[in-house]
Design an enzyme around this catalytic site. Structure first.
Site, short mmCIF file in Angstrom:
data_model
loop_
_atom_site.label_atom_id
_atom_site.label_comp_id
_atom_site.label_asym_id
_atom_site.label_seq_id
_atom_site.Cartn_x
_atom_site.Cartn_y
_atom_site.Cartn_z
N LYS A 183 0.46 -1.26 -0.10
CA LYS A 183 -0.44 0.10 0.16
C LYS A 183 1.25 1.17 -0.07
CE LYS A 183 -4.51 1.07 0.25
NZ LYS A 183 -5.52 0.36 -0.41
P1 NAD Z 1 -13.24 8.02 -3.18
O1 NAD Z 1 -12.45 8.69 -3.20
O2 NAD Z 1 -13.92 7.17 -4.74
O3 NAD Z 1 -14.76 7.57 -1.97
C1 NAD Z 1 -14.46 7.52 -0.97
C2 NAD Z 1 -15.55 8.65 -0.23
O4 NAD Z 1 -15.78 8.78 1.03
C3 NAD Z 1 -16.41 9.85 -0.90
O5 NAD Z 1 -17.43 9.73 -1.15
C4 NAD Z 1 -16.18 10.91 0.20
O6 NAD Z 1 -16.71 11.84 -0.11
C5 NAD Z 1 -16.73 9.74 1.80
N1 NAD Z 1 -16.11 10.30 2.79
C6 NAD Z 1 -14.86 10.54 3.28
N2 NAD Z 1 -14.23 10.99 4.46
C7 NAD Z 1 -15.90 10.38 4.83
C8 NAD Z 1 -16.25 10.83 5.92
N3 NAD Z 1 -15.82 10.83 7.03
N4 NAD Z 1 -17.34 10.34 6.24
C9 NAD Z 1 -18.88 10.15 5.11
N5 NAD Z 1 -17.96 9.75 3.93
C10 NAD Z 1 -16.85 10.68 3.97
O7 NAD Z 1 -12.55 5.94 -2.94
P2 NAD Z 1 -13.22 4.58 -2.98
O8 NAD Z 1 -12.26 3.89 -4.02
O9 NAD Z 1 -14.33 4.51 -3.15
O10 NAD Z 1 -12.81 3.87 -1.93
C11 NAD Z 1 -13.75 3.90 -0.88
C12 NAD Z 1 -12.70 2.42 0.41
O11 NAD Z 1 -13.31 1.80 -0.03
C13 NAD Z 1 -11.75 2.96 1.31
O12 NAD Z 1 -11.71 2.32 2.07
C14 NAD Z 1 -10.26 2.07 0.23
O13 NAD Z 1 -9.65 1.50 0.90
C15 NAD Z 1 -11.88 1.20 0.30
N6 NAD Z 1 -11.24 0.45 -1.54
C16 NAD Z 1 -11.16 0.94 -2.50
C17 NAD Z 1 -10.80 0.41 -3.87
C18 NAD Z 1 -11.31 1.17 -5.18
O14 NAD Z 1 -11.05 -0.35 -6.00
N7 NAD Z 1 -11.21 1.88 -5.27
C19 NAD Z 1 -10.92 -1.18 -3.51
C20 NAD Z 1 -10.49 -1.86 -2.11
C21 NAD Z 1 -10.94 -0.92 -1.39
#
Ligand code: NAD
Length: 411
Positions: free
Chosen positions: A103
């Site tokens: 990561k």
């Molecule tokens: P992203 O940046 O596209 O979206 C994150 C979202 O969370 C946004 O809508 C943001 O406004 C919101 N957010 C941030 N802080 C917040 C809070 N305090 N309260 C409410 N909402 C809040 O990120 P993503 O890619 O969707 O990732 C989200 C989660 O999924 C992370 O934990 C990431 O590690 C995990 N994840 C992502 C992927 C991927 O392929 N993108 C894969 C596995 C896991």
């Protein structure tokens, strides 16, 4: 509250105990293989120079090259990156894709950066860690606040010194050697995970009520997919606030609203709900899809859902997870629930190595097969070891990593 990496190790130790693993494996499998910290000075648009700190932690590569996302967030720090790198080792192992775990991230408030500042920072980071990454060494991908465009710059920067290397990162735009289906993959994988769990309990997505924290890549795709299958998304939130409609939100209309306004708040026909309150709304499935450590000893006793689907990485603290378990709330662990992203990243990587494009249908069918097979393995471990789904997922993963470690040898 335990630190992020202590939390991951707390869950991991349960699997070690169930497997009666020799203690020498504890150190071997818990601690990262390599940690890199880099300084990233860039010229800002106003002419000033600012220096940001970036990290890449490579946890384990016994099953294949290191693999894991890059996060741009002001709270990025080494312990959390360490924990997320470890989770990637177990995630790739539980679904059986041939990668290890890593990561990375940059400590930066991504919302403050202009597009050109983001590009300069990304290129600087790609160069700074170029010695330890590569298509057969370590392959980054998008995570919080990083996207296809950032992966495109990363690929371009690495290729300038190393020749055409699309396989150095995944999650690239489809026009730039990305895979069809990668954008939706994590949300789609989450949908398969909850579908299998509901099916196991004699239920279906249709009519099920979902509450989703986070409406970025993962949360919004998950919402679209369950909505299309008759699921009722009654509340969602983003960093600006939450919205609620007990009859179910019109998700396609909400996505159009987000495209126009960049936030879910003030969506027509919804009531506002505070982010903290959203986590304790009455629903069938609570889906944390934002950041880590949001379900804790402070609020886990107030959760009013039958299932918690861990779309985010590490959304439960150790105490939070134990409270949910003690209340018989089925926690569907991150290392399986959100593994759809890395699974389609694996498909993207294989397509890049072969310079051959798969159809979207093939991507989605193979993703479904991998998620369903992992569910079968996890259920079998739950029965054999009479344990929670989280411990079972770690057991499946630890067995795979331990076998690879043993077979490769330590000489
Ligand atoms: P992203 O940046 O596209 O979206 C994150 C979202 O969370 C946004 O809508 C943001 O406004 C919101 N957010 C941030 N802080 C917040 C809070 N305090 N309260 C409410 N909402 C809040 O990120 P993503 O890619 O969707 O990732 C989200 C989660 O999924 C992370 O934990 C990431 O590690 C995990 N994840 C992502 C992927 C991927 O392929 N993108 C894969 C596995 C896991």
């Amino acid at each position: 509250m335990a630190s992020a990496s202590e939390t991951t190790n707390y869950f991991l130790r349960r699997a070690f105990k169930a497997l009666e693993l020799d203690p020498r494996y504890e150190r071997l499998l818990m601690t990262p293989a390599r940690e890199v910290r880099v300084e990233l000075p860039i010229v800002m648009d106003d002419g000033n120079v600012e220096t940001f700190i970036g990290y890449r932690v490579q946890h384990d590569d016994s099953r294949g090259p290191f693999k894991g996302g890059l996060r741009y967030h002001h709270e990025v720090e080494i312990d959390e990156v360490r924990s997320l790198a470890s989770l990637m080792t177990w995630k790739t192992a539980v679904v059986g894709v041939p990668f290890g775990g890593a990561k990375g991230g940059i400590q930066v408030d991504a919302r403050r950066l202009s597009k050109s500042e983001s590009e300069r920072l990304t290129r600087r980071f790609a160069t700074a860690i170029s010695d330890v990454i590569g298509p057969l060494r370590d392959i980054p991908a998008p995570d919080v606040n990083t996207n296809g465009q950032i992966m495109g710059w990363f690929f371009d920067q690495y290729s300038r010194s190393n020749g055409f290397s699309p396989g150095v990162v995944t999650g690239k735009p489809v026009e730039l050697h990305g895979s069809l289906g990668r954008g939706a993959a994590t949300g789609r994988g989450c949908m398969f995970a909850i579908r299998e769990c509901l099916k196991h309990d004699g239920k279906a997505i249709e009519g099920t009520r979902f509450v989703i924290q986070g409406f970025g890549n993962v949360g919004s795709w998950f919402a679209k997919l369950v909505h299309a299958q008759g699921g009722k998304v009654i509340a969602v939130s983003d960093i600006n606030g939450g919205i609620y409609n007990e009859d179910g939100l019109d998700i396609p209309a909400l996505c159009a609203h987000v495209d126009n306004t960049r936030t879910v708040v003030e969506f027509a026909g919804s009531k506002p709900v505070a982010n903290a309150e959203l986590l304790t709304l009455e629903c069938d499935v609570l889906v944390p899809a934002a950041l880590g450590h949001v379900l804790t000893e402070q609020n886990a006793a107030e959760v009013k859902a039958a299932y918690v689907l861990e779309a985010a990485n590490g959304p439960c603290t150790a105490e939070g997870a134990d409270i949910l378990d003690s209340r018989n709330i089925q926690c569907i662990p991150d290392i399986w629930a959100n593994a759809g992203g890395v699974t389609v990243s694996y498909f993207e990587w294989t397509q890049n190595l072969q310079n051959f494009r798969w159809t979207e249908q093939k991507v989605n069918t193979e993703l479904e097969r991998i998620m369903v097979d992992a569910h079968t393995r996890i259920r079998a471990a739950m029965e054999t070891h009479a344990c929670s789904m989280r411990t079972a997922a770690f057991i499946v993963a630890v067995q795979a990593v331990k076998s690879a470690t043993d077979m490769r040898g330590l000489q």
